[in-house]
Enzyme design. Structure first.
Site, mmCIF file in Angstrom:
data_model
loop_
_atom_site.group_PDB
_atom_site.id
_atom_site.type_symbol
_atom_site.label_atom_id
_atom_site.label_comp_id
_atom_site.label_asym_id
_atom_site.label_seq_id
_atom_site.Cartn_x
_atom_site.Cartn_y
_atom_site.Cartn_z
ATOM 1 N N GLY A 29 5.276 -0.852 9.389
ATOM 2 C CA GLY A 29 5.438 0.590 9.193
ATOM 3 C C GLY A 29 4.360 1.347 9.960
ATOM 4 O O GLY A 29 3.808 0.863 10.950
ATOM 5 N N GLY A 30 4.046 2.533 9.452
ATOM 6 C CA GLY A 30 3.049 3.376 10.115
ATOM 7 C C GLY A 30 1.683 2.714 10.175
ATOM 8 O O GLY A 30 0.827 3.105 10.979
ATOM 9 N N GLY B 40 0.167 3.136 49.133
ATOM 10 C CA GLY B 40 -0.397 3.778 47.948
ATOM 11 C C GLY B 40 -1.211 2.797 47.121
ATOM 12 O O GLY B 40 -2.201 3.165 46.484
ATOM 13 N N ALA B 41 -0.780 1.546 47.145
ATOM 14 C CA ALA B 41 -1.477 0.542 46.338
ATOM 15 C C ALA B 41 -2.908 0.323 46.852
ATOM 16 O O ALA B 41 -3.819 0.031 46.074
ATOM 17 C CB ALA B 41 -0.693 -0.753 46.335
HETATM 18 C C1 HXC Z 1 2.597 -2.259 -3.336
HETATM 19 C C2 HXC Z 1 3.062 -4.343 -2.506
HETATM 20 C C3 HXC Z 1 3.399 -3.791 -1.259
HETATM 21 C C4 HXC Z 1 3.302 -2.381 -1.107
HETATM 22 C C5 HXC Z 1 3.637 -5.915 -1.154
HETATM 23 N N1 HXC Z 1 3.232 -5.649 -2.389
HETATM 24 N N2 HXC Z 1 3.758 -4.789 -0.448
HETATM 25 N N3 HXC Z 1 2.659 -3.577 -3.525
HETATM 26 N N4 HXC Z 1 2.898 -1.664 -2.166
HETATM 27 N N5 HXC Z 1 3.595 -1.795 0.044
HETATM 28 C C6 HXC Z 1 2.967 -6.617 -3.463
HETATM 29 C C7 HXC Z 1 4.202 -7.309 -3.983
HETATM 30 O O1 HXC Z 1 4.785 -6.570 -4.996
HETATM 31 C C8 HXC Z 1 3.610 -8.631 -4.500
HETATM 32 O O2 HXC Z 1 2.991 -8.397 -5.736
HETATM 33 C C9 HXC Z 1 2.505 -8.902 -3.515
HETATM 34 O O3 HXC Z 1 2.187 -7.669 -2.919
HETATM 35 C C10 HXC Z 1 2.883 -9.893 -2.450
HETATM 36 O O4 HXC Z 1 4.118 -9.469 -1.878
HETATM 37 P P1 HXC Z 1 5.342 -10.479 -1.647
HETATM 38 O O5 HXC Z 1 6.514 -9.659 -1.308
HETATM 39 O O6 HXC Z 1 5.447 -11.421 -2.796
HETATM 40 O O7 HXC Z 1 4.826 -11.300 -0.407
HETATM 41 P P2 HXC Z 1 5.621 -11.825 0.853
HETATM 42 O O8 HXC Z 1 6.868 -12.534 0.414
HETATM 43 O O9 HXC Z 1 4.644 -12.589 1.674
HETATM 44 O O10 HXC Z 1 6.066 -10.531 1.663
HETATM 45 C C11 HXC Z 1 5.123 -9.665 2.219
HETATM 46 C C12 HXC Z 1 5.787 -8.365 2.735
HETATM 47 C C13 HXC Z 1 6.608 -7.738 1.563
HETATM 48 C C14 HXC Z 1 6.703 -8.692 3.891
HETATM 49 C C15 HXC Z 1 4.663 -7.472 3.219
HETATM 50 O O11 HXC Z 1 5.800 -7.656 0.403
HETATM 51 C C16 HXC Z 1 7.075 -6.364 1.901
HETATM 52 O O12 HXC Z 1 8.085 -6.235 2.596
HETATM 53 N N6 HXC Z 1 6.382 -5.362 1.375
HETATM 54 C C17 HXC Z 1 6.772 -4.000 1.555
HETATM 55 C C18 HXC Z 1 6.497 -3.587 2.957
HETATM 56 C C19 HXC Z 1 6.744 -2.132 3.170
HETATM 57 O O13 HXC Z 1 7.910 -1.710 3.324
HETATM 58 N N7 HXC Z 1 5.692 -1.328 3.146
HETATM 59 C C20 HXC Z 1 5.763 0.043 3.310
HETATM 60 C C21 HXC Z 1 5.812 0.232 4.838
HETATM 61 S S1 HXC Z 1 5.794 1.903 5.266
HETATM 62 P P3 HXC Z 1 2.732 -9.567 -6.786
HETATM 63 O O14 HXC Z 1 2.229 -8.863 -8.001
HETATM 64 O O15 HXC Z 1 4.067 -10.231 -6.989
HETATM 65 O O16 HXC Z 1 1.723 -10.483 -6.209
HETATM 66 C C22 HXC Z 1 4.200 2.213 5.406
HETATM 67 C C23 HXC Z 1 3.936 3.649 5.710
HETATM 68 C C24 HXC Z 1 2.587 3.818 6.305
HETATM 69 O O17 HXC Z 1 3.373 1.434 5.243
HETATM 70 C C25 HXC Z 1 2.550 5.175 6.914
HETATM 71 C C26 HXC Z 1 1.335 5.378 7.718
HETATM 72 C C27 HXC Z 1 1.515 6.596 8.589
#
Ligand code: HXC
Length: 513
Positions: A165-166, A400-401
């Protein structure tokens, strides 16, 4: 005291033993293990170990972890100060909360005040979903600091897990990105979103793994086979860099004689201009102990950039690579080299440019994608740079290079050529076809045409396919013996160490981004 010991012990466990085990099973180290591996033993001063998040929604009031998913502080690497943050995937997936962002911003602010490099180790699921906009604004605060720190302190990002993501934009705003094979990936939108929006099925690795970003996108500058190797690369990289933009890079201890000659260089350029060779053989030959830290090794391989030392002086190398696309400049090569030149200039690292370039890559694909504005970036970077600039023309420097590659009129300080240099508007065959267009049209017999071109190319070659014409006008300061290149570069670097050059006062340039 007992409480302190107990609390510290709790903090060190992050998200708990089970999650640490899961982290290790994935072939990853924990946030703290990474900090320990990176910093000199016993040098880490941790900040904000007792910070916890302030969220009560979604049951988070019952899920509190000391340090809140990021380890921050400072320490030393080879005795030199660095600031660091290391995201802890075992705590809520290393997700970025408001407090977590405040911790990161604190070390960023201090790194700026002190004038020390910042290293960020990324391993996170992105914005902490439960915190919504508070988490997003945390990212924005980090980005703003990345921008302010750019060109002031070196910023290095390691990606040792997800960075999605971001969140990818903080590393992208820093100077160098280091990834580890198979365990790290970066993308703006992950495979699930891609599938929903475009229907494309793709894995994490194929969308944003280390291979993709080192070969196709150029987002990453270094790839380690694993995290240990990635960490070693960061340490090596820092050895070439100053602490900040007001300092000179460190002078390395050098045991390699400055006047060491290499006879092999006198014959390294093939007799035929169309035959390639590996410019890295030349770089290894002239650098201290043959050591070269190549940046973006697998991306835009027609240009080679990286760091060496010359008699201990940290130096950036930019070299056309005849072994790949004949060393032509294309869009990616221009962007890669321009970024590198600007980094060196920002951090007082002199630049040595090795030239063997037949021109810009022709074709509609390049024109449509904007070779004009992208090529302009490299001209801009060289022309704007005020660090010492030494240019050695090895063979072709056409059109040019020739101008782009740190020529005299782009404020090249010392411009040398090997006797094999060919400096001209274009190569002989192309030139004859333009100059004698009308005569050639009149010759119908292909053999006669070929003879005509060859005869006239000889005259053209005698006139332009050598460095003497350029040297006659002072565009080349001297023609040097290839075997003596190392010594000539070292002497030039030593003389230019007190060089002062300035650009006119301005808010900033409007370089063609
Ligand atoms: C809160 C989160 C989290 C998040 C993961 N966890 N991402 N908690 N916010 N964004 C937690 C899970 O609930 C889990 O908790 C633990 O972290 C481990 O995650 P798993 O999914 O079990 O691990 P894994 O299978 O290795 O997968 C990792 C992952 C997946 C691919 C990162 O967790 C995922 O897709 N997360 C969401 C990603 C996402 O969409 N993020 C937002 C992106 S947008 P427990 O308690 O079970 O251990 C963004 C905007 C930023 O970031 C903007 C900036 C400008």
């Amino acid at each position: 005291m007992k409480r302190l010991i107990a609390e510290r012990e709790k903090a060190r466990l992050g998200g708990g033993e089970k999650r640490i085990e899961a982290q290790h099973k994935k072939g990853k180290f924990t946030a703290r293990e990474r900090v320990d591996m990176l910093l000199d033993e016993g040098s880490f001063e941790e900040y904000d170990m007792f910070v916890t998040h302030r969220t009560t929604d979604f049951g988070l009031d019952k899920e509190q972890y000391l340090s809140d998913g990021v380890i921050t502080g400072h320490g030393t690497i080879d005795g030199r100060s660095v600031y660091i943050f290391s995201q802890d995937f075992t705590v809520l997936g290393g997700s970025l909360s408001e407090t977590n962002a405040l911790k990161i911003c604190k070390v960023m602010d201090q790194a700026m005040k002190v004038g020390a490099p910042l290293i960020g180790i990324n391993d996170s699921g992105g914005a902490r979903i439960q915190e919504g906009v508070r988490s997003l604004s945390g990212y924005a605060s980090i980005f703003q600091r990345n921008i302010m720190a750019s060109g002031v302190i070196p910023q290095i990002s390691a990606i040792f897990g997800p960075c999605a993501g971001g969140a990818v934009y903080s590393p992208a705003l820093t100077d160098f990105v280091v990834m580890a094979e198979k365990t790290s990936y970066m993308f703006v939108t992950g495979p699930k979103v891609v599938k929903t929006v475009t229907g494309e099925t793709i894995t994490d690795e194929d969308l944003g793994g280390a291979t993709v970003h080192s070969t196709k996108s150029g987002v990453t500058h270094f790839v380690g086979a694993n995290e240990t190797e990635g960490i070693l690369l960061i340490k090596k990289l820092l050895s070439y860099l100053p602490q900040n933009n007001l300092e000179e890079p460190p002078l390395a201890v050098c045991s390699d004689p400055a006047d060491r000659m290499d006879e092999k260089l006198n014959t390294i350029i093939p007799d035929k201009p169309s035959i390639p060779y590996d410019v890295k053989d030349i770089i290894h030959s002239i650098a201290d102990n043959g050591e070269f830290l190549e940046v973006q090794r697998q991306y835009a391989r027609n240009i080679v950039v990286g760091f060496v030392t010359f008699n201990g002086i940290s130096t950036g190398i930019v070299a056309n690579q005849p072994n790949f696309l004949a060393g032509c400049l294309d869009i990616n090569a221009s962007r890669k080299a321009a970024r590198f030149v600007r980094f060196c200039d920002a951090f007082n690292i002199p630049i040595v440019t090795l030239v063997d370039v037949p021109g810009f890559l022709p074709g509609s694909a390049q024109e449509f994608e904007g070779i004009i504005s992208n090529g302009a970036k490299l001209i801009f970077a060289y022309g704007e740079a005020t660090v010492p600039k030494i240019t050695i023309i090895l063979r072709k420097a056409y059109g040019g290079a020739y101008i782009v590659m740190s020529s005299k009129q782009l404020r090249g300080d010392v411009n040398y050529a090997w006797p094999t240099a060919e400096i001209a508007v274009m190569g002989p065959i192309g030139a004859i076809e333009v100059l004698y267009n009308r005569d050639l049209k009149a010759i119908k017999n292909p053999e006669e045409r070929a003879k005509f071109v060859s005869d006239n190319a000889t005259e053209y070659r005698e006139k332009f396919s050598n460095p003497y014409e350029a040297a006659k006008y002072g565009y080349i300061d001297d023609i040097i013996e290839p075997r003596n290149t190392r010594f000539r570069i070292i002497r030039a670097l030593q003389t230019l160490s007190t060089k002062k050059d300035v650009n006119p006062p301005k808010k900033h340039s409007t370089l063609p981004l």
